[in-house]
Write a protein that holds these residues in place. Structure first.
Motif, mmCIF file in Angstrom:
data_model
loop_
_atom_site.group_PDB
_atom_site.id
_atom_site.type_symbol
_atom_site.label_atom_id
_atom_site.label_comp_id
_atom_site.label_asym_id
_atom_site.label_seq_id
_atom_site.Cartn_x
_atom_site.Cartn_y
_atom_site.Cartn_z
ATOM 1 N N ALA A 280 -10.004 -2.164 2.096
ATOM 2 C CA ALA A 280 -9.541 -3.391 2.753
ATOM 3 C C ALA A 280 -8.555 -3.077 3.873
ATOM 4 N N HIS A 281 -8.696 -3.790 4.990
ATOM 5 C CA HIS A 281 -7.821 -3.641 6.151
ATOM 6 C C HIS A 281 -6.965 -4.893 6.312
ATOM 7 N N ALA A 282 -5.694 -4.705 6.645
ATOM 8 C CA ALA A 282 -4.773 -5.830 6.812
ATOM 9 C C ALA A 282 -4.054 -5.732 8.147
ATOM 10 N N LYS A 283 -3.550 -6.852 8.604
ATOM 11 C CA LYS A 283 -2.691 -6.909 9.791
ATOM 12 C C LYS A 283 -1.538 -7.836 9.449
ATOM 13 N N CYS A 284 -0.330 -7.306 9.466
ATOM 14 C CA CYS A 284 0.797 -8.118 9.035
ATOM 15 C C CYS A 284 2.061 -7.762 9.812
ATOM 16 N N THR A 285 2.862 -8.768 10.084
ATOM 17 C CA THR A 285 4.133 -8.598 10.767
ATOM 18 C C THR A 285 5.237 -8.460 9.723
ATOM 19 N N GLY A 286 5.979 -7.359 9.789
ATOM 20 C CA GLY A 286 7.027 -7.115 8.816
ATOM 21 C C GLY A 286 8.291 -7.905 9.107
ATOM 22 N N LEU A 287 9.239 -7.829 8.193
ATOM 23 C CA LEU A 287 10.510 -8.516 8.376
ATOM 24 C C LEU A 287 11.281 -7.973 9.578
ATOM 25 N N ASP A 288 10.957 -6.725 9.982
ATOM 26 C CA ASP A 288 11.608 -6.149 11.164
ATOM 27 C C ASP A 288 10.927 -6.562 12.462
ATOM 28 N N GLY A 289 9.849 -7.380 12.366
ATOM 29 C CA GLY A 289 9.156 -7.871 13.555
ATOM 30 C C GLY A 289 8.050 -6.972 14.055
ATOM 31 N N ILE A 291 4.418 -5.172 14.094
ATOM 32 C CA ILE A 291 3.079 -5.556 13.644
ATOM 33 C C ILE A 291 2.378 -4.301 13.141
ATOM 34 N N ALA A 292 1.929 -4.325 11.894
ATOM 35 C CA ALA A 292 1.301 -3.148 11.296
ATOM 36 C C ALA A 292 -0.132 -3.454 10.878
ATOM 37 N N ARG A 293 -1.004 -2.477 11.079
ATOM 38 C CA ARG A 293 -2.350 -2.516 10.503
ATOM 39 C C ARG A 293 -2.428 -1.444 9.429
ATOM 40 N N THR A 294 -2.977 -1.804 8.274
ATOM 41 C CA THR A 294 -3.077 -0.875 7.163
ATOM 42 C C THR A 294 -4.495 -0.855 6.621
ATOM 43 N N ALA A 295 -4.844 0.240 5.951
ATOM 44 C CA ALA A 295 -6.161 0.374 5.331
ATOM 45 C C ALA A 295 -6.016 1.007 3.957
ATOM 46 N N ARG A 296 -6.796 0.529 2.994
ATOM 47 C CA ARG A 296 -6.836 1.070 1.638
ATOM 48 C C ARG A 296 -7.885 2.173 1.519
ATOM 49 N N GLN A 297 -7.781 2.928 0.429
ATOM 50 C CA GLN A 297 -8.802 3.921 0.120
ATOM 51 C C GLN A 297 -10.162 3.251 0.058
ATOM 52 N N ARG A 298 -11.146 3.908 0.643
ATOM 53 C CA ARG A 298 -12.471 3.320 0.798
ATOM 54 C C ARG A 298 -13.292 3.353 -0.491
ATOM 55 N N TRP A 299 -13.230 4.468 -1.230
ATOM 56 C CA TRP A 299 -14.109 4.637 -2.383
ATOM 57 C C TRP A 299 -13.533 3.908 -3.592
ATOM 58 N N PRO A 300 -14.345 3.114 -4.285
ATOM 59 C CA PRO A 300 -13.837 2.321 -5.412
ATOM 60 C C PRO A 300 -13.124 3.145 -6.482
ATOM 61 N N GLU A 315 -3.804 4.500 5.571
ATOM 62 C CA GLU A 315 -3.485 4.417 7.001
ATOM 63 C C GLU A 315 -2.505 3.288 7.247
ATOM 64 N N THR A 316 -1.463 3.579 8.008
ATOM 65 C CA THR A 316 -0.535 2.549 8.492
ATOM 66 C C THR A 316 -0.298 2.819 9.972
ATOM 67 N N ARG A 317 -0.563 1.814 10.786
ATOM 68 C CA ARG A 317 -0.411 1.976 12.236
ATOM 69 C C ARG A 317 0.373 0.796 12.783
ATOM 70 N N PHE A 318 1.497 1.086 13.438
ATOM 71 C CA PHE A 318 2.278 0.034 14.080
ATOM 72 C C PHE A 318 1.778 -0.159 15.506
ATOM 73 N N LEU A 319 1.532 -1.401 15.873
ATOM 74 C CA LEU A 319 0.937 -1.691 17.170
ATOM 75 C C LEU A 319 1.933 -1.481 18.295
ATOM 76 N N SER A 320 1.474 -0.802 19.327
ATOM 77 C CA SER A 320 2.254 -0.685 20.553
ATOM 78 C C SER A 320 2.073 -1.950 21.380
ATOM 79 N N THR A 321 2.804 -2.040 22.479
ATOM 80 C CA THR A 321 2.631 -3.179 23.379
ATOM 81 C C THR A 321 1.189 -3.294 23.850
ATOM 82 N N ASP A 322 0.596 -2.168 24.256
ATOM 83 C CA ASP A 322 -0.793 -2.186 24.716
ATOM 84 C C ASP A 322 -1.740 -2.602 23.598
#
Length: 393
Positions: A280-289, A291-300, A315-322
């Motif tokens: 599962a992939h998520a996109k969420c804004t943290g309390l620090d403002g 924006i992070a995209r995260t991914a869970r392990q793929r294999w059940p 995977e955790t990736r914080f979005l840059s301005t671009d």
């Protein structure tokens, strides 16, 4: 991470984060059979589905994920895979955990994907009882021969029975997925699918072209499909019939007559969503403002082993301005209405004037309209979204 890199990460204001709302995606990864065109994270179900172990993993994942979240959940989408393989009791247990914290909004839209080949009347009655108020059926076609060539496990009769079962269970929000450009499909056959669905009048239709995704059996061994002219003619004729029947195309592949999909529209408006389940992939804004995209392990198996711990998040990736600017456009331009200035500024933390400058070439070419209200594709640009986004990347 260097300070210079951190400076290029936009910050969303705390009040804007709260106002943006929260959606949740739950991934149930098993199917009876893997369709040859599918590139989703789905897996052929074992003889005995590990329902208990997987639900326990989801609950542990949710407790780990939602610890600091205080926003009520406005929509839930349970996708897969084939979620209708799971019992209504299991679905109810998952929803109860979400409601326990941070809680489901009183009018929360709760969608479950279902395969017409894995459903029965009683199951939808039970699903409605545990809170499912919207069902998305993977019809794909009403032509049994086309369905067989797609590797689907249902035929026309099962599709019609499933639609009746959803309605008989009192679930009044129904989406039907329909594909076009199928192996062996001609113009008449494609329009027959549209006419059948319009006679049923589900209220919401997802209508999209079969594509050959890399890594799938269809990509390795392409089936014979209609030529490009036939596909274009079919799409245009289908759009005319949908319009005439009172359906409005509010998103690239979504048509609504009596409702829109709140959950997917939240995605397109660059809203926040948490996600649990294998891959599962998520996109969420943290309390620090940030924006992070995260991914869970793929294999059940790996997911079930690690759920509820940091190891489940691969995977955790914080979005840059671009990143934030491009992803907001990637999503928002899919909507006919586009992305409002308010949503853009509040959900990216970026300035509207900078976006207008960035879009200047596309605006000058007449492909994009960007004013004080929002940004949207022009009537001509609507059919050239891939090209527009490629130039903006």
């Amino acid at each position: 991470m260097s300070d210079a890199t951190a400076d290029r990460q936009p910050r969303v204001a705390r009040a804007d984060r709260q106002a943006a709302g929260l959606a949740v995606y739950v991934h149930l990864p098993w199917c009876v059979a893997k369709c040859p065109y599918c590139d989703f994270n789905s897996h052929r179900a074992p003889r005995v589905l590990p329902e208990r172990a997987y639900v326990d993993a989801l609950l542990a994942d949710w407790r780990f994920t939602a610890t600091a979240e205080d926003r009520p959940i406005t929509s839930v989408f349970i996708g897969g895979g084939t979620p209708s393989l799971f019992s209504a009791a299991a679905i109810g247990e998952i929803l109860a955990a979400l409601d326990a914290g941070p809680g489901l909004a009183a009018d929360c839209e709760i969608t479950l994907e279902a395969n017409p080949g894995t459903t029965e009347y009683g199951r939808f009655v039970d699903l409605a009882a545990v809170g499912i108020n919207r069902v998305s059926l993977g019809i794909q076609s009403f032509d049994t021969a086309c369905l067989s060539r797609l590797g689907r496990i249902h035929g026309r009769a099962e599709a019609l029975t499933a639609i009746d079962a959803v309605r008989s269970a009192g679930i009044d929000q129904l989406n039907c997925d329909l594909m076009f450009g199928l192996p062996g499909q001609d113009l008449a056959g494609g329009l027959a699918d549209i006419d059948t669905l319009l006679a049923i009048d589900p209220g919401h239709i997802s209508y999209y072209q079969l594509t050959l995704e890399p890594g799938t059996p269809f990509a390795r061994h392409p089936p014979d499909r209609p030529d490009e002219d036939t596909i274009i003619d079919l799409y245009e004729a289908a759009a005319e019939r949908l319009d005439a029947a009172g359906y409005t195309q509010y998103e690239v592949s979504a048509w609504g007559r009596n409702h829109v999909c709140r959950h997917n529209r939240h995605y397109w408006r660059f809203g926040d969503y948490l996600a649990i389940g294998a891959g599962a992939h998520a996109k969420c804004t943290g309390l620090d403002g940030r924006i992070a995209r995260t991914a869970r392990q793929r294999w059940p198996a790996g997911y079930m082993h690690s759920a509820g711990t940091p190891q489940a998040v691969v995977e955790t990736r914080f979005l840059s301005t671009d990143d934030a600017r491009f992803e907001a456009l990637l999503n928002g331009l899919r909507l006919r209405e586009g992305l409002s200035r308010t949503d853009y500024e509040s959900r990216t933390g970026l300035l509207w004037a900078d976006l207008q400058a960035h879009l200047a070439p596309a605006i000058e070419d007449g492909l994009v309209v960007c004013d004080e209200i929002g940004v949207r594709a022009s009537p001509r640009g609507w059919y050239l979204l891939d090209s527009i986004l490629s130039d903006l990347a």
